[in-house]
Design a protein around this motif. Structure first.
Motif, PDB file in Angstrom:
ATOM      1  N   ASN A  68       0.839  -1.192   0.000  1.00 50.03           N
ATOM      2  CA  ASN A  68       0.000   0.000   0.000  1.00 50.03           C
ATOM      3  C   ASN A  68       0.878   1.248   0.000  1.00 50.03           C
ATOM      4  O   ASN A  68       1.768   1.375   0.850  1.00 50.03           O
ATOM      5  N   ILE A  69       0.623   2.145  -0.959  1.00 51.88           N
ATOM      6  CA  ILE A  69       1.364   3.401  -1.028  1.00 51.88           C
ATOM      7  C   ILE A  69       0.469   4.517  -0.501  1.00 51.88           C
ATOM      8  O   ILE A  69      -0.731   4.548  -0.777  1.00 51.88           O
ATOM      9  N   SER A  70       1.044   5.422   0.273  1.00 51.93           N
ATOM     10  CA  SER A  70       0.302   6.560   0.808  1.00 51.93           C
ATOM     11  C   SER A  70       1.254   7.742   0.921  1.00 51.93           C
ATOM     12  O   SER A  70       2.470   7.593   0.786  1.00 51.93           O
ATOM     13  N   ARG A  71       0.694   8.915   1.171  1.00 47.95           N
ATOM     14  CA  ARG A  71       1.521  10.098   1.307  1.00 47.95           C
ATOM     15  C   ARG A  71       0.925  11.057   2.312  1.00 47.95           C
ATOM     16  O   ARG A  71      -0.300  11.085   2.511  1.00 47.95           O
ATOM     17  N   ASP A  72       1.807  11.851   2.927  1.00 49.99           N
ATOM     18  CA  ASP A  72       1.409  12.903   3.854  1.00 49.99           C
ATOM     19  C   ASP A  72       2.063  14.180   3.347  1.00 49.99           C
ATOM     20  O   ASP A  72       3.261  14.405   3.588  1.00 49.99           O
ATOM     21  N   ASN A  73       1.311  14.990   2.632  1.00 50.12           N
ATOM     22  CA  ASN A  73       1.893  16.203   2.035  1.00 50.12           C
ATOM     23  C   ASN A  73       2.347  17.209   3.086  1.00 50.12           C
ATOM     24  O   ASN A  73       3.242  18.005   2.837  1.00 50.12           O
ATOM     25  N   ALA A  74       1.728  17.178   4.246  1.00 51.97           N
ATOM     26  CA  ALA A  74       2.142  18.094   5.321  1.00 51.97           C
ATOM     27  C   ALA A  74       3.534  17.734   5.844  1.00 51.97           C
ATOM     28  O   ALA A  74       4.230  18.600   6.386  1.00 51.97           O
ATOM     29  N   LYS A  75       3.924  16.475   5.682  1.00 49.42           N
ATOM     30  CA  LYS A  75       5.233  16.019   6.145  1.00 49.42           C
ATOM     31  C   LYS A  75       6.202  15.751   4.999  1.00 49.42           C
ATOM     32  O   LYS A  75       7.306  15.246   5.220  1.00 49.42           O
ATOM     33  N   ASN A  76       5.784  16.069   3.771  1.00 49.45           N
ATOM     34  CA  ASN A  76       6.650  15.805   2.601  1.00 49.45           C
ATOM     35  C   ASN A  76       7.141  14.360   2.579  1.00 49.45           C
ATOM     36  O   ASN A  76       8.314  14.089   2.278  1.00 49.45           O
ATOM     37  N   THR A  77       6.236  13.437   2.871  1.00 48.23           N
ATOM     38  CA  THR A  77       6.645  12.044   3.011  1.00 48.23           C
ATOM     39  C   THR A  77       5.695  11.122   2.246  1.00 48.23           C
ATOM     40  O   THR A  77       4.474  11.322   2.270  1.00 48.23           O
ATOM     41  N   VAL A  78       6.279  10.134   1.608  1.00 50.03           N
ATOM     42  CA  VAL A  78       5.508   9.069   0.978  1.00 50.03           C
ATOM     43  C   VAL A  78       5.914   7.757   1.636  1.00 50.03           C
ATOM     44  O   VAL A  78       7.076   7.578   2.014  1.00 50.03           O
ATOM     45  N   TYR A  79       4.947   6.869   1.797  1.00 54.58           N
ATOM     46  CA  TYR A  79       5.174   5.611   2.493  1.00 54.58           C
ATOM     47  C   TYR A  79       4.861   4.427   1.585  1.00 54.58           C
ATOM     48  O   TYR A  79       3.989   4.511   0.716  1.00 54.58           O
ATOM     49  N   LEU A  80       5.562   3.329   1.836  1.00 54.03           N
ATOM     50  CA  LEU A  80       5.219   2.061   1.210  1.00 54.03           C
ATOM     51  C   LEU A  80       5.077   1.031   2.323  1.00 54.03           C
ATOM     52  O   LEU A  80       6.060   0.675   2.968  1.00 54.03           O
ATOM     53  N   LEU A  81       3.848   0.574   2.540  1.00 55.36           N
ATOM     54  CA  LEU A  81       3.577  -0.474   3.512  1.00 55.36           C
ATOM     55  C   LEU A  81       3.563  -1.804   2.767  1.00 55.36           C
ATOM     56  O   LEU A  81       2.794  -1.979   1.832  1.00 55.36           O
ATOM     57  N   MET A  82       4.438  -2.702   3.192  1.00 56.39           N
ATOM     58  CA  MET A  82       4.585  -3.983   2.517  1.00 56.39           C
ATOM     59  C   MET A  82       4.166  -5.100   3.458  1.00 56.39           C
ATOM     60  O   MET A  82       4.768  -5.255   4.536  1.00 56.39           O
ATOM     61  N   ASN A  83       3.149  -5.838   3.090  1.00 58.96           N
ATOM     62  CA  ASN A  83       2.651  -6.965   3.882  1.00 58.96           C
ATOM     63  C   ASN A  83       2.889  -8.272   3.133  1.00 58.96           C
ATOM     64  O   ASN A  83       3.110  -8.279   1.922  1.00 58.96           O
ATOM     65  N   SER A  84       2.808  -9.358   3.874  1.00 58.07           N
ATOM     66  CA  SER A  84       2.953 -10.707   3.287  1.00 58.07           C
ATOM     67  C   SER A  84       4.178 -10.776   2.387  1.00 58.07           C
ATOM     68  O   SER A  84       4.112 -11.240   1.240  1.00 58.07           O
ATOM     69  N   LEU A  85       5.289 -10.329   2.904  1.00 55.60           N
ATOM     70  CA  LEU A  85       6.508 -10.266   2.096  1.00 55.60           C
ATOM     71  C   LEU A  85       6.975 -11.646   1.672  1.00 55.60           C
ATOM     72  O   LEU A  85       6.834 -12.632   2.414  1.00 55.60           O
ATOM     73  N   LYS A  86       7.542 -11.701   0.465  1.00 54.90           N
ATOM     74  CA  LYS A  86       8.048 -12.934  -0.124  1.00 54.90           C
ATOM     75  C   LYS A  86       9.539 -12.775  -0.426  1.00 54.90           C
ATOM     76  O   LYS A  86      10.003 -11.635  -0.623  1.00 54.90           O
ATOM     77  N   PRO A  87      10.272 -13.866  -0.501  1.00 51.94           N
ATOM     78  CA  PRO A  87      11.701 -13.752  -0.848  1.00 51.94           C
ATOM     79  C   PRO A  87      11.925 -12.999  -2.164  1.00 51.94           C
ATOM     80  O   PRO A  87      12.920 -12.280  -2.293  1.00 51.94           O
ATOM     81  N   GLU A  88      11.013 -13.139  -3.107  1.00 52.21           N
ATOM     82  CA  GLU A  88      11.169 -12.439  -4.393  1.00 52.21           C
ATOM     83  C   GLU A  88      10.954 -10.930  -4.292  1.00 52.21           C
ATOM     84  O   GLU A  88      11.169 -10.205  -5.264  1.00 52.21           O
ATOM     85  N   ASP A  89      10.549 -10.448  -3.122  1.00 53.71           N
ATOM     86  CA  ASP A  89      10.456  -8.998  -2.896  1.00 53.71           C
ATOM     87  C   ASP A  89      11.809  -8.407  -2.506  1.00 53.71           C
ATOM     88  O   ASP A  89      11.933  -7.185  -2.375  1.00 53.71           O
ATOM     89  N   THR A  90      12.815  -9.255  -2.304  1.00 54.91           N
ATOM     90  CA  THR A  90      14.139  -8.776  -1.941  1.00 54.91           C
ATOM     91  C   THR A  90      14.697  -7.875  -3.037  1.00 54.91           C
ATOM     92  O   THR A  90      14.753  -8.259  -4.204  1.00 54.91           O
ATOM     93  N   ALA A  91      15.073  -6.646  -2.654  1.00 54.74           N
ATOM     94  CA  ALA A  91      15.557  -5.660  -3.625  1.00 54.74           C
ATOM     95  C   ALA A  91      15.955  -4.390  -2.889  1.00 54.74           C
ATOM     96  O   ALA A  91      15.656  -4.222  -1.706  1.00 54.74           O
ATOM     97  N   VAL A  92      16.597  -3.497  -3.630  1.00 58.12           N
ATOM     98  CA  VAL A  92      16.762  -2.122  -3.167  1.00 58.12           C
ATOM     99  C   VAL A  92      15.512  -1.360  -3.605  1.00 58.12           C
ATOM    100  O   VAL A  92      15.140  -1.398  -4.784  1.00 58.12           O
TER     101      VAL A  92
END
Length: 120
Positions: A68-92
């Motif tokens: 899930n991607i979200s953002r808080d413009n008041a904080k100049n921040t964007v977030y990526l919430l990652m659930n049910s992670l898999k080994p194939e999600d390994t990356a930079v």
């Protein structure tokens, strides 16, 4: 414009992580924000994008329903919430700021990335 990601670490399969990206700029809100990842030996892979006001989001099929991607413009921040992670999600995981549509933005600015490693 500077983008700084954090939050990456080693996590077990099935676990969750939240990655923040702080953007240093006086004009954050007009940007389309996105997360892109790069696994060892592979090209950049689009993960998710969000419109300037957060009303629209777009996900790669490989992460749909788990991330899930979200953002808080008041904080100049964007977030990526990652659930049910898999080994194939390994990356930079890199944060990007751009203009245009969320399905095909032109990225103007990139962060350095944060390493996410998912163990099986």
């Amino acid at each position: 414009v500077q983008l700084v990601e954090s939050g990456g670490r080693l996590v077990q399969a099935g676990g969750s992580l939240r990655l923040p990206c702080i953007v240093s700029t006086r004009t954050f809100s007009p940007f389309v924000m996105a997360w892109v990842r790069q696994a060892p030996g592979k090209e950049h892979e689009f993960v998710a994008a969000i419109s300037w006001n957060g009303d629209s989001t777009y996900y790669a099929d490989s992460v749909k329903g788990r991330f899930n991607i979200s953002r808080d413009n008041a904080k100049n921040t964007v977030y990526l919430l990652m659930n049910s992670l898999k080994p194939e999600d390994t990356a930079v995981y890199l944060c990007a700021a751009g203009v245009g549509s969320i399905t095909s933005p032109v990225y103007n600015h990139w962060g350095q990335g944060t390493q996410v490693t998912v163990s099986s």
